[in-house]
Design a protein around this motif. Structure first.
Motif, PDB file in Angstrom:
ATOM      1  N   LEU A  53      -9.626  14.800   3.174  1.00 31.10           N
ATOM      2  CA  LEU A  53     -10.581  14.086   2.323  1.00 31.10           C
ATOM      3  C   LEU A  53     -10.065  13.963   0.892  1.00 31.10           C
ATOM      4  O   LEU A  53     -10.179  12.900   0.270  1.00 31.10           O
ATOM      5  CB  LEU A  53     -11.943  14.775   2.351  1.00 31.10           C
ATOM      6  N   LYS A  54      -9.470  15.023   0.369  1.00 34.93           N
ATOM      7  CA  LYS A  54      -8.881  14.975  -0.975  1.00 34.93           C
ATOM      8  C   LYS A  54      -7.752  13.953  -1.024  1.00 34.93           C
ATOM      9  O   LYS A  54      -7.622  13.202  -1.994  1.00 34.93           O
ATOM     10  CB  LYS A  54      -8.327  16.352  -1.377  1.00 34.93           C
ATOM     11  N   ASN A  55      -6.920  13.936   0.008  1.00 31.87           N
ATOM     12  CA  ASN A  55      -5.800  13.001   0.066  1.00 31.87           C
ATOM     13  C   ASN A  55      -6.302  11.554   0.116  1.00 31.87           C
ATOM     14  O   ASN A  55      -5.715  10.667  -0.500  1.00 31.87           O
ATOM     15  CB  ASN A  55      -4.901  13.310   1.267  1.00 31.87           C
ATOM     16  N   MET A  56      -7.392  11.313   0.839  1.00 30.69           N
ATOM     17  CA  MET A  56      -7.965   9.965   0.908  1.00 30.69           C
ATOM     18  C   MET A  56      -8.376   9.498  -0.487  1.00 30.69           C
ATOM     19  O   MET A  56      -8.105   8.353  -0.864  1.00 30.69           O
ATOM     20  CB  MET A  56      -9.164   9.953   1.861  1.00 30.69           C
ATOM     21  N   ARG A  57      -8.977  10.373  -1.264  1.00 23.84           N
ATOM     22  CA  ARG A  57      -9.380  10.017  -2.632  1.00 23.84           C
ATOM     23  C   ARG A  57      -8.153   9.727  -3.501  1.00 23.84           C
ATOM     24  O   ARG A  57      -8.154   8.787  -4.298  1.00 23.84           O
ATOM     25  CB  ARG A  57     -10.221  11.129  -3.245  1.00 23.84           C
ATOM     26  N   GLY A 109      -3.959  14.544  10.138  1.00 22.61           N
ATOM     27  CA  GLY A 109      -4.602  13.514   9.334  1.00 22.61           C
ATOM     28  C   GLY A 109      -3.859  13.191   8.060  1.00 22.61           C
ATOM     29  O   GLY A 109      -4.311  12.405   7.246  1.00 22.61           O
ATOM     30  N   LEU A 110      -2.693  13.807   7.866  1.00 19.30           N
ATOM     31  CA  LEU A 110      -1.945  13.606   6.631  1.00 19.30           C
ATOM     32  C   LEU A 110      -0.647  12.834   6.829  1.00 19.30           C
ATOM     33  O   LEU A 110       0.232  12.882   5.980  1.00 19.30           O
ATOM     34  CB  LEU A 110      -1.664  14.960   5.961  1.00 19.30           C
ATOM     35  N   PHE A 111      -0.508  12.118   7.940  1.00 18.50           N
ATOM     36  CA  PHE A 111       0.637  11.220   8.090  1.00 18.50           C
ATOM     37  C   PHE A 111       0.197   9.964   8.825  1.00 18.50           C
ATOM     38  O   PHE A 111      -0.820   9.958   9.521  1.00 18.50           O
ATOM     39  CB  PHE A 111       1.836  11.897   8.771  1.00 18.50           C
ATOM     40  N   ALA A 114     -10.358   8.377   9.311  1.00 19.28           N
ATOM     41  CA  ALA A 114      -9.411   7.563   8.555  1.00 19.28           C
ATOM     42  C   ALA A 114      -8.067   8.242   8.298  1.00 19.28           C
ATOM     43  O   ALA A 114      -7.050   7.561   8.227  1.00 19.28           O
ATOM     44  CB  ALA A 114     -10.036   7.138   7.225  1.00 19.28           C
ATOM     45  N   GLY A 115      -8.039   9.542   8.149  1.00 22.83           N
ATOM     46  CA  GLY A 115      -6.754  10.211   7.880  1.00 22.83           C
ATOM     47  C   GLY A 115      -6.091   9.643   6.644  1.00 22.83           C
ATOM     48  O   GLY A 115      -6.626   9.730   5.550  1.00 22.83           O
ATOM     49  N   THR A 116      -4.946   9.014   6.807  1.00 24.52           N
ATOM     50  CA  THR A 116      -4.234   8.445   5.661  1.00 24.52           C
ATOM     51  C   THR A 116      -4.812   7.105   5.211  1.00 24.52           C
ATOM     52  O   THR A 116      -4.400   6.576   4.186  1.00 24.52           O
ATOM     53  CB  THR A 116      -2.739   8.270   5.973  1.00 24.52           C
ATOM     54  N   SER A 117      -5.726   6.530   5.965  1.00 24.29           N
ATOM     55  CA  SER A 117      -6.547   5.388   5.548  1.00 24.29           C
ATOM     56  C   SER A 117      -5.826   4.058   5.379  1.00 24.29           C
ATOM     57  O   SER A 117      -6.340   3.168   4.712  1.00 24.29           O
ATOM     58  CB  SER A 117      -7.266   5.710   4.231  1.00 24.29           C
ATOM     59  N   ILE A 132       0.867  -1.180   0.000  1.00 26.19           N
ATOM     60  CA  ILE A 132       0.000   0.000   0.000  1.00 26.19           C
ATOM     61  C   ILE A 132       0.904   1.230   0.000  1.00 26.19           C
ATOM     62  O   ILE A 132       1.856   1.304   0.774  1.00 26.19           O
ATOM     63  CB  ILE A 132      -0.911   0.033   1.252  1.00 26.19           C
ATOM     64  N   GLN A 133       0.591   2.193  -0.863  1.00 29.35           N
ATOM     65  CA  GLN A 133       1.317   3.459  -0.884  1.00 29.35           C
ATOM     66  C   GLN A 133       0.471   4.535  -0.212  1.00 29.35           C
ATOM     67  O   GLN A 133      -0.722   4.623  -0.470  1.00 29.35           O
ATOM     68  CB  GLN A 133       1.629   3.857  -2.325  1.00 29.35           C
ATOM     69  N   ILE A 134       1.116   5.317   0.625  1.00 29.27           N
ATOM     70  CA  ILE A 134       0.416   6.368   1.371  1.00 29.27           C
ATOM     71  C   ILE A 134       1.091   7.708   1.095  1.00 29.27           C
ATOM     72  O   ILE A 134       2.304   7.846   1.251  1.00 29.27           O
ATOM     73  CB  ILE A 134       0.456   6.093   2.900  1.00 29.27           C
ATOM     74  N   ILE A 135       0.292   8.695   0.711  1.00 31.48           N
ATOM     75  CA  ILE A 135       0.786  10.055   0.511  1.00 31.48           C
ATOM     76  C   ILE A 135       0.735  10.748   1.863  1.00 31.48           C
ATOM     77  O   ILE A 135      -0.326  10.886   2.464  1.00 31.48           O
ATOM     78  CB  ILE A 135      -0.069  10.808  -0.513  1.00 31.48           C
ATOM     79  N   GLU A 136       1.899  11.172   2.359  1.00 26.70           N
ATOM     80  CA  GLU A 136       1.985  11.808   3.676  1.00 26.70           C
ATOM     81  C   GLU A 136       2.551  13.213   3.553  1.00 26.70           C
ATOM     82  O   GLU A 136       3.370  13.489   2.695  1.00 26.70           O
ATOM     83  CB  GLU A 136       2.904  11.008   4.604  1.00 26.70           C
ATOM     84  N   ASN A 137       2.127  14.090   4.459  1.00 22.94           N
ATOM     85  CA  ASN A 137       2.657  15.442   4.538  1.00 22.94           C
ATOM     86  C   ASN A 137       2.800  15.796   6.011  1.00 22.94           C
ATOM     87  O   ASN A 137       1.822  16.064   6.694  1.00 22.94           O
ATOM     88  CB  ASN A 137       1.727  16.433   3.838  1.00 22.94           C
TER      89      ASN A 137
END
Length: 134
Positions: A107-111, A48-50, A79-82, A37-42
């Protein structure tokens, strides 16, 4: 489960450093990786972005119990990074990912992560309890 490498990219939207982390899940007695699984983190943005350590533990649980999750419905609240939800989707669950309605970037990052990992999850928002009239 093992964390693979990380790729650093610059996000056009926030101009902050963004990382794509890879989380691999495999069967213990096999050398082949069964799932990545690849996760986009900031790290400079909202929490919610890491990926949180508890998210990795829950994702590992979903992977270890993958036969129980296949064919079920799963809702990941906050869910954050889900990561756990994405693993559930990969093993055959119908997944709905949710986060706070005032966290549009999350939410945009989750999509984006659903697209990146080629899974079809519903992405919804929920209201904070503090916004509900009692």
């Amino acid at each position: 489960m093992e964390d693979d490498d990380e790729t650093t990219v610059t996000s056009k939207e926030s101009l902050h450093m963004t990382t794509i982390s890879r989380h691999s899940f495999s069967i213990t007695d096999q050398t082949e990786k069964a799932l990545t699984i690849q996760i986009i983190e900031n790290m400079k943005e909202d929490y919610g972005l890491f990926v949180w350590p508890c998210s990795i533990a829950l994702a590992e649980y979903v992977w270890q119990q993958r036969l129980r999750f296949a064919g079920t419905s799963v809702v990941e609240l906050g869910a954050g990074t889900s990561l756990p939800g994405l693993v559930a989707a990969k093993v055959g669950a119908e997944v709905t990912l949710t986060d706070s309605s005032n966290r549009v970037e999350v939410l945009k990052n989750m999509r984006r992560m659903c697209d990146l990992n080629k899974v079809n999850c519903k992405v919804n928002y929920h209201l904070h309890l503090s916004k509900l009239a009692i």
